[in-house]
Design a protein around this motif. Structure first.
Motif, PDB file in Angstrom:
ATOM      1  N   ARG A  39      42.033  31.740  43.003  1.00  0.00           N
ATOM      2  CA  ARG A  39      40.886  31.788  42.051  1.00  0.00           C
ATOM      3  C   ARG A  39      40.987  33.048  41.206  1.00  0.00           C
ATOM      4  O   ARG A  39      40.646  32.613  39.935  1.00  0.00           O
ATOM      5  N   LEU A  49      42.378  32.578  31.541  1.00  0.00           N
ATOM      6  CA  LEU A  49      41.902  31.605  32.491  1.00  0.00           C
ATOM      7  C   LEU A  49      42.569  30.401  32.408  1.00  0.00           C
ATOM      8  O   LEU A  49      42.596  29.699  31.479  1.00  0.00           O
ATOM      9  N   GLY A  54      39.855  21.563  37.317  1.00  0.00           N
ATOM     10  CA  GLY A  54      39.512  22.405  38.687  1.00  0.00           C
ATOM     11  C   GLY A  54      38.704  23.426  38.330  1.00  0.00           C
ATOM     12  O   GLY A  54      38.545  23.599  37.050  1.00  0.00           O
ATOM     13  N   PRO A  55      38.442  24.378  38.992  1.00  0.00           N
ATOM     14  CA  PRO A  55      37.483  25.539  38.836  1.00  0.00           C
ATOM     15  C   PRO A  55      37.925  26.554  37.987  1.00  0.00           C
ATOM     16  O   PRO A  55      37.497  27.575  37.685  1.00  0.00           O
ATOM     17  N   GLU A  58      33.201  27.670  36.022  1.00  0.00           N
ATOM     18  CA  GLU A  58      33.747  26.337  36.304  1.00  0.00           C
ATOM     19  C   GLU A  58      34.638  25.633  35.269  1.00  0.00           C
ATOM     20  O   GLU A  58      34.709  26.266  34.166  1.00  0.00           O
ATOM     21  N   GLY A  59      35.105  24.681  35.716  1.00  0.00           N
ATOM     22  CA  GLY A  59      36.027  23.928  34.629  1.00  0.00           C
ATOM     23  C   GLY A  59      35.118  22.896  33.699  1.00  0.00           C
ATOM     24  O   GLY A  59      33.899  22.622  34.138  1.00  0.00           O
TER      25      GLY A  59
END
Lengths: 116, 112
Positions: A9, A88, A108-109, B41-42
Motif C-alpha cells: 500500500r 499514487l 484497487g485501493p 481509496e480508488g
C-alpha cells in the motif's frame, strides 16, 4: 474482502532500485489496467491487458513493464526507479459490456510510491 | 491537451447547499461515466450515461449528458459532508478500444 487488492500500500525506495507492484482480483474479469495518479495530471494509463496473452501500452509506458501471470494477477515493475515516478498507482479491472456503454472499472485501493 | 475539462477544479461549500460540476469536451463520446474517489481509496463508479440528453438520478445526485454527447454535468442537492471527495468524469470514444479518457477531477469539500 476487497475484490481488487494491491500490495504494497505504501513504498519508499531509492533512485535506481527495481520495484514491483502487485495487483490481484477475485472478480473474474479478463481486463486489467495500471494507472498512475498525480496532482494536476489526473489518472493516466500505463498499461492494460484484455486477457492473459494480450498486453498493451498506455499513454505513459516508458520506464515501466508489466506481467500478467494469470487472469487474476497483473504486476507492474519499475526497472530502475526515478523520482518523477513518485505517484499514487492504481490497478483496475473491468468486464466488457455490449453496446455503446463503456466498461465499469473497479479500482484497487492504490499504492503510494515515493522514489527518493 | 486535456480532452475532458472539469470545472471547477476545487469547490468548498457548506452542508445543505446545492452545487453543479461540469465535464466539457469538444469531442463526441459514446458514453460518459462519473466516479467518486475518497481519500485513500480508488475511484468508484456512480453512473454511466449513454444517450444524448439523458438524465439519471442517484438519490440527491443528478447527472446529465449533453444533447451532442460532448459534455456532462453533475448536480448535488442539499450537499452533505459524506459527499466530500474527488469527482471524476471519464469518457469512452468509439474505436478507442474501450479505453477511458479521464478528466482531472473536481475536489469537493462539504463543511458541516
Amino acid at each position: 474482502d476487497a475484490d481488487v487488492t494491491q500490495t504494497p500500500r505504501n513504498r519508499i525506495t531509492k533512485t535506481g532500485k527495481r520495484i514491483m507492484l502487485e495487483c490481484s482480483q477475485t472478480k473474474g474479469h479478463d481486463r486489467m489496467y495500471w494507472y498512475r495518479q498525480d496532482p494536476g495530471l489526473g489518472l493516466r494509463l500505463i498499461y492494460y491487458s484484455f486477457d492473459v496473452k494480450d498486453i498493451n501500452k498506455g499513454e505513459i509506458s516508458d520506464g515501466y513493464s508489466v506481467s500478467r501471470q494469470a487472469q487474476a494477477k497483473f504486476s507492474l515493475s519499475l526497472e530502475s526507479a526515478i523520482p518523477n515516478q513518485t505517484a499514487l498507482y492504481f490497478c483496475a479491472t473491468s468486464e466488457p459490456k455490449t453496446g455503446g456503454d463503456a466498461d465499469e472499472q473497479f479500482f484497487g485501493p492504490g499504492t503510494r510510491l515515493t522514489v527518493l | 491537451t486535456q480532452l475532458l475539462k472539469q470545472s471547477p477544479q476545487f469547490l468548498s461549500i457548506q452542508e445543505g447547499e446545492n452545487l453543479t460540476v461540469y465535464c466539457n469536451s469538444s469531442s463526441v463520446f459514446s458514453s460518459l461515466q462519473w466516479y467518486r474517489q475518497e481519500p485513500g481509496e480508488g475511484p468508484v463508479l456512480l453512473v454511466t450515461v449513454v444517450t444524448g440528453g439523458e438524465v439519471k438520478k442517484l438519490k440527491r445526485l443528478t447527472f446529465q449528458f449533453g444533447d451532442a454527447r460532448k459534455d456532462s454535468s453533475l448536480h448535488i442537492t442539499a450537499a452533505q459532508p459524506g459527499d466530500t471527495g474527488l469527482y471524476l468524469c471519464a469518457g469512452a470514444r468509439a474505436g478507442n478500444n474501450r479505453k477511458l479518457i479521464w478528466g482531472l477531477g473536481t475536489s469537493l469539500a462539504v463543511n458541516p
